[in-house]
Design an enzyme around this catalytic site. Sequence first.
Site, PDB file in Angstrom:
ATOM      1  N   ARG A  23       0.802  -1.226   0.000  1.00  0.00           N
ATOM      2  CA  ARG A  23       0.000   0.000   0.000  1.00  0.00           C
ATOM      3  C   ARG A  23       0.832   1.271   0.000  1.00  0.00           C
ATOM      4  O   ARG A  23       0.386   2.297  -0.506  1.00  0.00           O
ATOM      5  CB  ARG A  23      -0.908  -0.011   1.226  1.00  0.00           C
ATOM      6  CG  ARG A  23      -2.323  -0.400   0.873  1.00  0.00           C
ATOM      7  CD  ARG A  23      -3.264  -0.127   1.981  1.00  0.00           C
ATOM      8  NE  ARG A  23      -2.713  -0.480   3.266  1.00  0.00           N
ATOM      9  CZ  ARG A  23      -3.455  -0.701   4.341  1.00  0.00           C
ATOM     10  NH1 ARG A  23      -4.750  -0.601   4.260  1.00  0.00           N
ATOM     11  NH2 ARG A  23      -2.913  -1.017   5.490  1.00  0.00           N
ATOM     12  N   LYS A  28       1.002 -18.289   7.230  1.00  0.00           N
ATOM     13  CA  LYS A  28       0.156 -18.593   8.375  1.00  0.00           C
ATOM     14  C   LYS A  28      -0.389 -17.290   8.956  1.00  0.00           C
ATOM     15  O   LYS A  28       0.238 -16.262   8.749  1.00  0.00           O
ATOM     16  CB  LYS A  28       0.934 -19.396   9.407  1.00  0.00           C
ATOM     17  CG  LYS A  28       1.759 -18.564  10.395  1.00  0.00           C
ATOM     18  CD  LYS A  28       2.222 -19.412  11.544  1.00  0.00           C
ATOM     19  CE  LYS A  28       2.611 -18.554  12.715  1.00  0.00           C
ATOM     20  NZ  LYS A  28       3.145 -19.264  13.853  1.00  0.00           N
ATOM     21  N   LYS A  84      13.164 -26.059   7.836  1.00  0.00           N
ATOM     22  CA  LYS A  84      14.360 -26.170   8.670  1.00  0.00           C
ATOM     23  C   LYS A  84      15.177 -27.383   8.242  1.00  0.00           C
ATOM     24  O   LYS A  84      14.630 -28.470   8.032  1.00  0.00           O
ATOM     25  CB  LYS A  84      13.974 -26.296  10.152  1.00  0.00           C
ATOM     26  CG  LYS A  84      13.476 -24.995  10.745  1.00  0.00           C
ATOM     27  CD  LYS A  84      13.153 -25.184  12.210  1.00  0.00           C
ATOM     28  CE  LYS A  84      12.517 -23.952  12.810  1.00  0.00           C
ATOM     29  NZ  LYS A  84      13.452 -22.886  13.123  1.00  0.00           N
ATOM     30  N   ASP A 106      -1.408 -21.160  17.492  1.00  0.00           N
ATOM     31  CA  ASP A 106      -0.223 -20.506  16.944  1.00  0.00           C
ATOM     32  C   ASP A 106       0.918 -21.493  16.677  1.00  0.00           C
ATOM     33  O   ASP A 106       1.712 -21.294  15.762  1.00  0.00           O
ATOM     34  CB  ASP A 106       0.245 -19.430  17.942  1.00  0.00           C
ATOM     35  CG  ASP A 106       1.254 -18.474  17.335  1.00  0.00           C
ATOM     36  OD1 ASP A 106       0.978 -17.965  16.242  1.00  0.00           O
ATOM     37  OD2 ASP A 106       2.305 -18.248  17.951  1.00  0.00           O
ATOM     38  N   HIS A 119       2.866 -26.032  13.314  1.00  0.00           N
ATOM     39  CA  HIS A 119       4.270 -26.453  13.353  1.00  0.00           C
ATOM     40  C   HIS A 119       4.470 -27.793  14.072  1.00  0.00           C
ATOM     41  O   HIS A 119       5.129 -28.696  13.561  1.00  0.00           O
ATOM     42  CB  HIS A 119       5.123 -25.398  14.065  1.00  0.00           C
ATOM     43  CG  HIS A 119       4.966 -24.015  13.509  1.00  0.00           C
ATOM     44  ND1 HIS A 119       5.000 -23.761  12.162  1.00  0.00           N
ATOM     45  CD2 HIS A 119       4.784 -22.822  14.111  1.00  0.00           C
ATOM     46  CE1 HIS A 119       4.841 -22.456  11.967  1.00  0.00           C
ATOM     47  NE2 HIS A 119       4.705 -21.875  13.128  1.00  0.00           N
TER      48      HIS A 119
HETATM   49  P1  NAD Z   1       2.651  -6.218   8.260  1.00  0.00           P
HETATM   50  O1  NAD Z   1       1.431  -5.614   8.893  1.00  0.00           O
HETATM   51  O2  NAD Z   1       3.989  -5.830   8.764  1.00  0.00           O
HETATM   52  O3  NAD Z   1       2.617  -5.870   6.704  1.00  0.00           O
HETATM   53  C1  NAD Z   1       1.455  -5.962   5.946  1.00  0.00           C
HETATM   54  C2  NAD Z   1       1.766  -5.638   4.488  1.00  0.00           C
HETATM   55  O4  NAD Z   1       0.532  -5.748   3.754  1.00  0.00           O
HETATM   56  C3  NAD Z   1       2.285  -4.222   4.238  1.00  0.00           C
HETATM   57  O5  NAD Z   1       3.254  -4.302   3.222  1.00  0.00           O
HETATM   58  C4  NAD Z   1       1.044  -3.475   3.725  1.00  0.00           C
HETATM   59  O6  NAD Z   1       1.355  -2.405   2.842  1.00  0.00           O
HETATM   60  C5  NAD Z   1       0.339  -4.571   2.982  1.00  0.00           C
HETATM   61  N1  NAD Z   1      -1.107  -4.306   2.856  1.00  0.00           N
HETATM   62  C6  NAD Z   1      -2.000  -4.163   3.865  1.00  0.00           C
HETATM   63  N2  NAD Z   1      -3.232  -3.908   3.346  1.00  0.00           N
HETATM   64  C7  NAD Z   1      -3.099  -3.871   2.005  1.00  0.00           C
HETATM   65  C8  NAD Z   1      -3.991  -3.651   0.921  1.00  0.00           C
HETATM   66  N3  NAD Z   1      -5.295  -3.395   1.101  1.00  0.00           N
HETATM   67  N4  NAD Z   1      -3.495  -3.715  -0.327  1.00  0.00           N
HETATM   68  C9  NAD Z   1      -2.187  -3.974  -0.554  1.00  0.00           C
HETATM   69  N5  NAD Z   1      -1.297  -4.203   0.426  1.00  0.00           N
HETATM   70  C10 NAD Z   1      -1.744  -4.144   1.683  1.00  0.00           C
HETATM   71  O7  NAD Z   1       2.424  -7.789   8.296  1.00  0.00           O
HETATM   72  P2  NAD Z   1       3.537  -8.953   8.364  1.00  0.00           P
HETATM   73  O8  NAD Z   1       3.948  -9.129   9.768  1.00  0.00           O
HETATM   74  O9  NAD Z   1       4.579  -8.707   7.333  1.00  0.00           O
HETATM   75  O10 NAD Z   1       2.675 -10.243   7.989  1.00  0.00           O
HETATM   76  C11 NAD Z   1       2.239 -10.538   6.675  1.00  0.00           C
HETATM   77  C12 NAD Z   1       1.592 -11.909   6.666  1.00  0.00           C
HETATM   78  O11 NAD Z   1       2.539 -12.876   7.083  1.00  0.00           O
HETATM   79  C13 NAD Z   1       0.411 -12.058   7.627  1.00  0.00           C
HETATM   80  O12 NAD Z   1      -0.520 -12.951   7.073  1.00  0.00           O
HETATM   81  C14 NAD Z   1       1.035 -12.688   8.861  1.00  0.00           C
HETATM   82  O13 NAD Z   1       0.101 -13.431   9.604  1.00  0.00           O
HETATM   83  C15 NAD Z   1       2.061 -13.591   8.217  1.00  0.00           C
HETATM   84  N6  NAD Z   1       3.195 -13.932   9.082  1.00  0.00           N
HETATM   85  C16 NAD Z   1       4.029 -12.968   9.549  1.00  0.00           C
HETATM   86  C17 NAD Z   1       5.107 -13.320  10.333  1.00  0.00           C
HETATM   87  C18 NAD Z   1       6.060 -12.287  10.842  1.00  0.00           C
HETATM   88  O14 NAD Z   1       7.040 -12.694  11.475  1.00  0.00           O
HETATM   89  N7  NAD Z   1       5.857 -11.017  10.620  1.00  0.00           N
HETATM   90  C19 NAD Z   1       5.344 -14.657  10.659  1.00  0.00           C
HETATM   91  C20 NAD Z   1       4.484 -15.637  10.154  1.00  0.00           C
HETATM   92  C21 NAD Z   1       3.419 -15.244   9.364  1.00  0.00           C
END
Ligand code: NAD
Length: 484
Positions: A51, A148, A182, A235, A240
């Site tokens: 975004r 996830k 892993k 979680d 996992h």
């Molecule tokens: P975040 O909130 O840091 O980032 C979200 C991203 O989505 C941003 O780049 C934002 O610009 C984009 N976004 C949000 N709404 C949007 C829209 N309407 N149109 C286009 N882009 C949009 O989230 P994150 O922590 O990076 O997590 C992303 C995914 O990965 C989630 O499903 C989360 O559950 C999963 N996940 C994250 C982690 C982690 O360590 N951060 C670990 C496992 C899984």
Amino acid sequence: MVSRVIPVDPFDLVIFGGTGDLARRKILPGLFRRFVAGQMPPDSRIVGAARSDLDDAGYRALAEAAIAEFVTEAKRDPAAIAAFLDRLRYVAIDARGDGGWAALGALMRPGVVRAFYFSVAPALFGDLAERLHAHGIADGASRIVVEKPFGRDLASAKALNRVLAGHFAESQIYRIDHYLGKETVQNLMAVRFANILFEPIWKAQYVDHVQITVAETVGVEGRGAYYDTSGAMRDMVQNHMMQLLCLIAMEPPYHFDPNAVRDEKLKVIRALDPVQPQDIVRGQYLAGGGQGGYLEHSGNPASRTESYVALKVSVSNWRWKGTPFYLRTGKRLRSRYSEIAITFKEPPHAIFDGEKGWRDNVLVIRLQPNEGMKLMVMIKEPGPGGMRLVQVPLDMSFAEALGEEGSDMPDAYERLIMDVIRGNQTLFMRGDEVEAAWAWADPVIAGWEERGTRPQGYDPGSSGPEDALMLLHRDGRRWREIKE
Ligand code: NAD
């Protein structure tokens, strides 16, 4: 040992959510490391799509900062960074609107692998899938990677599967469980199926019990509001730990082929007995050590969400009937320590004098820290004075056994992203596996929600709630120590 890096085919990889936390911490640094390793063909391209109102230069700056923060200094060669950043593009996109899609379509090149990483909230998966097709960007050969959590119960997982299946075939969908990426977890399969040694005794007749521990030192501070809607069962266990259990318990697949492996894992999940209330212990960490407890961190003083769970799980099939699998995972525990321990039964007859109960052969598979395996065996204590036995480890720490290569193993995400480009789904969860795991977990969660029981408090820095000890004590066993 010389590292063998087999380059993948040239690709266009779009990271939806390319500015998010996961992209910064794992996806971009992982891709950079594969680039440095020579696995990413130079004519490949990575497109950040999110975004934020950035241009290519802005996205490159974001990626450069992520590399500086999350890649070790030894790997940060300025020339390699510049060449990698050159591969990056950015499109500002709205998953729920029309902005940016035409620009994204224009960037896609014919004749290269096309992959789309959905690193956004699952609520956006449907919007992305729909627009990728509406704008003619995805086709029958494209791949999507989804993160996830894959649902929060069976109904929501089925709904997500339905949304994705409306636009992509199962063979195009890569559901990430980074535990499967892993190196040690894959080694578990190598050790089981590439050696004659273990498989004949890999069954209830010879295995006393299995313990799987995933212990974390961090609490939920910073993401407490999200975590409070989830809890340890959703979680960690449903995904996992269930995957680890499957790899230990599954029958040998006829071939190391994606569907053959996943068929065998699915059979394990279907053979799981319902978990009885007396076989579950839930915990919540208390305040201590100058830090708040779970209730403060979650922002919900009345929370009944568990930050710790221990369970006794039974696999009701020919191979495992009678061998319990004990699972435990929690936050704010003594150390960050994850391992699988397979404890074999004692020899049927003791010919040496000595105490009972300490002759166990144990195969320990360490996931963190220091990935590796060791097999505890009994030998004679050296020196005169009769036959005294002592338990020693046959240690196979990968860093030592494999030299530089072992100490520099690819991160799980790196490995998995390269598998997506290769088109290999073996280490990704299939839709029916995820649903079967929820079908097993749902009644457990529903049970404690119905009873309204509170999780037991446990001290930060401990090994979890007192009741978890009883789970094994009453079976005449004990948890392995969570090491410092
Ligand atoms: P975040 O909130 O840091 O980032 C979200 C991203 O989505 C941003 O780049 C934002 O610009 C984009 N976004 C949000 N709404 C949007 C829209 N309407 N149109 C286009 N882009 C949009 O989230 P994150 O922590 O990076 O997590 C992303 C995914 O990965 C989630 O499903 C989360 O559950 C999963 N996940 C994250 C982690 C982690 O360590 N951060 C670990 C496992 C899984």
